[in-house]
Design a protein around this motif. Sequence first.
Motif, PDB file in Angstrom:
ATOM      1  N   PHE A   1     -30.692   4.946   0.518  1.00 41.20           N
ATOM      2  CA  PHE A   1     -30.519   3.926   1.551  1.00 41.20           C
ATOM      3  C   PHE A   1     -29.021   3.709   1.792  1.00 41.20           C
ATOM      4  CE2 PHE A   1     -34.584   3.205  -0.432  1.00 41.20           C
ATOM      5  CZ  PHE A   1     -35.427   2.762   0.581  1.00 41.20           C
ATOM      6  N   PRO A   2     -28.476   4.184   2.913  1.00 40.84           N
ATOM      7  CA  PRO A   2     -27.039   3.986   3.186  1.00 40.84           C
ATOM      8  C   PRO A   2     -26.705   2.509   3.363  1.00 40.84           C
ATOM      9  CG  PRO A   2     -27.986   5.699   4.600  1.00 40.84           C
ATOM     10  CD  PRO A   2     -29.135   5.001   3.937  1.00 40.84           C
ATOM     11  N   LEU A   3     -25.546   2.123   2.854  1.00 37.47           N
ATOM     12  CA  LEU A   3     -25.102   0.733   2.950  1.00 37.47           C
ATOM     13  C   LEU A   3     -24.203   0.554   4.173  1.00 37.47           C
ATOM     14  CD1 LEU A   3     -24.369   0.052  -0.823  1.00 37.47           C
ATOM     15  CD2 LEU A   3     -26.349  -0.701   0.508  1.00 37.47           C
ATOM     16  N   ASP A   4     -24.654   1.062   5.300  1.00 32.58           N
ATOM     17  CA  ASP A   4     -23.871   0.976   6.528  1.00 32.58           C
ATOM     18  C   ASP A   4     -24.110  -0.369   7.209  1.00 32.58           C
ATOM     19  OD1 ASP A   4     -23.023   3.581   6.139  1.00 32.58           O
ATOM     20  OD2 ASP A   4     -24.682   4.431   7.288  1.00 32.58           O
ATOM     21  N   VAL A   5     -23.016  -0.987   7.631  1.00 31.42           N
ATOM     22  CA  VAL A   5     -23.114  -2.227   8.393  1.00 31.42           C
ATOM     23  C   VAL A   5     -21.882  -2.315   9.280  1.00 31.42           C
ATOM     24  CG1 VAL A   5     -22.075  -3.540   6.511  1.00 31.42           C
ATOM     25  CG2 VAL A   5     -23.365  -4.732   8.270  1.00 31.42           C
ATOM     26  N   ALA A   6     -22.085  -2.773  10.493  1.00 26.11           N
ATOM     27  CA  ALA A   6     -20.991  -2.822  11.466  1.00 26.11           C
ATOM     28  C   ALA A   6     -19.833  -3.660  10.950  1.00 26.11           C
ATOM     29  CB  ALA A   6     -21.506  -3.390  12.784  1.00 26.11           C
ATOM     30  N   GLY A   7     -18.627  -3.085  11.025  1.00 25.22           N
ATOM     31  CA  GLY A   7     -17.426  -3.856  10.698  1.00 25.22           C
ATOM     32  C   GLY A   7     -16.876  -3.644   9.316  1.00 25.22           C
ATOM     33  N   VAL A   8     -17.581  -2.931   8.439  1.00 24.38           N
ATOM     34  CA  VAL A   8     -17.100  -2.741   7.071  1.00 24.38           C
ATOM     35  C   VAL A   8     -16.845  -1.253   6.827  1.00 24.38           C
ATOM     36  CG1 VAL A   8     -17.590  -3.025   4.619  1.00 24.38           C
ATOM     37  CG2 VAL A   8     -18.359  -4.757   6.249  1.00 24.38           C
ATOM     38  N   GLU A   9     -15.585  -0.937   6.496  1.00 27.90           N
ATOM     39  CA  GLU A   9     -15.205   0.428   6.145  1.00 27.90           C
ATOM     40  C   GLU A   9     -14.946   0.493   4.644  1.00 27.90           C
ATOM     41  OE1 GLU A   9     -15.120   2.988   8.147  1.00 27.90           O
ATOM     42  OE2 GLU A   9     -15.539   1.924  10.002  1.00 27.90           O
ATOM     43  N   PHE A  10     -15.394   1.579   4.032  1.00 24.51           N
ATOM     44  CA  PHE A  10     -15.249   1.688   2.581  1.00 24.51           C
ATOM     45  C   PHE A  10     -14.018   2.492   2.165  1.00 24.51           C
ATOM     46  CE2 PHE A  10     -19.962   1.477   3.256  1.00 24.51           C
ATOM     47  CZ  PHE A  10     -20.106   0.189   2.797  1.00 24.51           C
ATOM     48  N   GLY A  11     -13.312   3.069   3.142  1.00 23.58           N
ATOM     49  CA  GLY A  11     -12.175   3.914   2.806  1.00 23.58           C
ATOM     50  C   GLY A  11     -10.973   3.130   2.309  1.00 23.58           C
ATOM     51  N   PHE A  12     -10.130   3.803   1.546  1.00 20.25           N
ATOM     52  CA  PHE A  12      -8.935   3.189   0.981  1.00 20.25           C
ATOM     53  C   PHE A  12      -7.870   2.984   2.057  1.00 20.25           C
ATOM     54  CE2 PHE A  12      -4.671   3.646  -0.739  1.00 20.25           C
ATOM     55  CZ  PHE A  12      -4.661   2.763  -1.802  1.00 20.25           C
ATOM     56  N   ASN A  13      -7.658   3.995   2.903  1.00 18.20           N
ATOM     57  CA  ASN A  13      -6.507   4.000   3.804  1.00 18.20           C
ATOM     58  C   ASN A  13      -6.498   2.837   4.786  1.00 18.20           C
ATOM     59  OD1 ASN A  13      -7.022   6.823   2.795  1.00 18.20           O
ATOM     60  ND2 ASN A  13      -5.050   7.139   3.787  1.00 18.20           N
ATOM     61  N   GLU A  14      -7.609   2.633   5.485  1.00 17.45           N
ATOM     62  CA  GLU A  14      -7.644   1.590   6.512  1.00 17.45           C
ATOM     63  C   GLU A  14      -7.421   0.216   5.904  1.00 17.45           C
ATOM     64  OE1 GLU A  14      -7.976  -0.387  10.140  1.00 17.45           O
ATOM     65  OE2 GLU A  14      -7.534   1.702   9.623  1.00 17.45           O
ATOM     66  N   ALA A  15      -8.068  -0.043   4.770  1.00 17.69           N
ATOM     67  CA  ALA A  15      -7.911  -1.353   4.131  1.00 17.69           C
ATOM     68  C   ALA A  15      -6.476  -1.560   3.664  1.00 17.69           C
ATOM     69  CB  ALA A  15      -8.882  -1.479   2.959  1.00 17.69           C
ATOM     70  N   PHE A  16      -5.889  -0.532   3.063  1.00 18.24           N
ATOM     71  CA  PHE A  16      -4.520  -0.678   2.564  1.00 18.24           C
ATOM     72  C   PHE A  16      -3.539  -0.811   3.726  1.00 18.24           C
ATOM     73  CE2 PHE A  16      -0.659   0.163   0.213  1.00 18.24           C
ATOM     74  CZ  PHE A  16      -0.938  -0.376  -1.020  1.00 18.24           C
ATOM     75  N   ARG A  17      -3.829  -0.167   4.848  1.00 14.52           N
ATOM     76  CA  ARG A  17      -2.955  -0.275   6.019  1.00 14.52           C
ATOM     77  C   ARG A  17      -2.914  -1.705   6.535  1.00 14.52           C
ATOM     78  NH1 ARG A  17      -3.053  -0.171  11.554  1.00 14.52           N
ATOM     79  NH2 ARG A  17      -5.328  -0.246  11.575  1.00 14.52           N
TER      80      ARG A  17
END
Length: 346
Positions: free
Chosen positions: A275-291
């Motif tokens: 079951f993918p934990l996909d939901v609009a607006g949340v990214e799991f990647g390191f780069n975007e969050a750290f940016r």
Amino acid sequence: VPNITAERPGVPRALVRAYLTTAADVLWRMTSDSEQRKYSYALCYMLLPKAKNVAPDLTARLDAVMAALAPEVPASLTKDSAYRYMNMAPTTDEERLANAENKPLQEERDVAYLEIAFQAWRKGNFKTARVAQGRISDLEASRRLATIIDFGDGAWAISHNSDLSKAIALANRLPQGIERSVLLQAIAKIQRKASDPDVPEETVDKALKAARSMTNARRPFLLLSAAAQLASLKSPAVHAALAEAIKDFNSFEESTLAGLDWAQSIQVGPLKTRFPLDVAGVEFGFNEAFRLVAIADPEAAMASADELRSENLRAQGLVEVGRAFLEKPQPRGAQNSRSVVQNAKP
């Protein structure tokens, strides 16, 4: 063999023709594998009616493939009766549940119920998913499935209905863990559009608490994602959240931080569903969050990146800090000075 005869509304005829052209070319290449020949014959049979309707010039090639394959496949496969299932009406939810109930062994029933819940979950039919989940005798699998169904229902409400109140109610009844943290972060992003900045910050704080209850390597990524939201809200709490995320990254081996699966899996007997934990607006990647953190405070982000034990993450962090310095608006005086330098004559 999957049934590929369905008519998809809204698909351009040119795209259907391109697909049929490629399929005809692939199927024309004969194979010596007896199993593959059976698949090729069946696929030709299913593609032929659509080719007659959309690309009549391709029917001769498909007919030729079937004629060449006919002597090489079981005779039963060349008869129309082999494909009678294609015109059968789909079974209803009630029929599928009844069929599962009639299976002789408990494990067989549990497997069937898990499959029904999974297919219903994918389609957003959470009512049927909950009925099937409630009939699974494996208590641990049923409990975990109930959490995933509530998460999916909340994510669907955000993505398809924009029903934030429903998503909040579902998030509040989720147990502490990854599903709760992800859903709360998605809710916080929507709440940022409201006039009161305290509301999304409180939601992010709840998401942080939910993430802290996790024990696997997905935890620091969610902590960093929450820190990014606090940065976007210009909250002073971002510094503590970022420090916590960096410390948490350093608590895991670099190998465990790579290739994480952002899905929850449930297994009953031989059946394992993902079951993918996909939901609009949340990214799991390191780069975007750290940016996002770096844009808010490049100096603090640079110091945090230097603290990362993982060479890969440290390099990614420093790259994002560099981007943030380039993207950060310059004070008017600095811009004028730069303009003077750029326009100066040697």
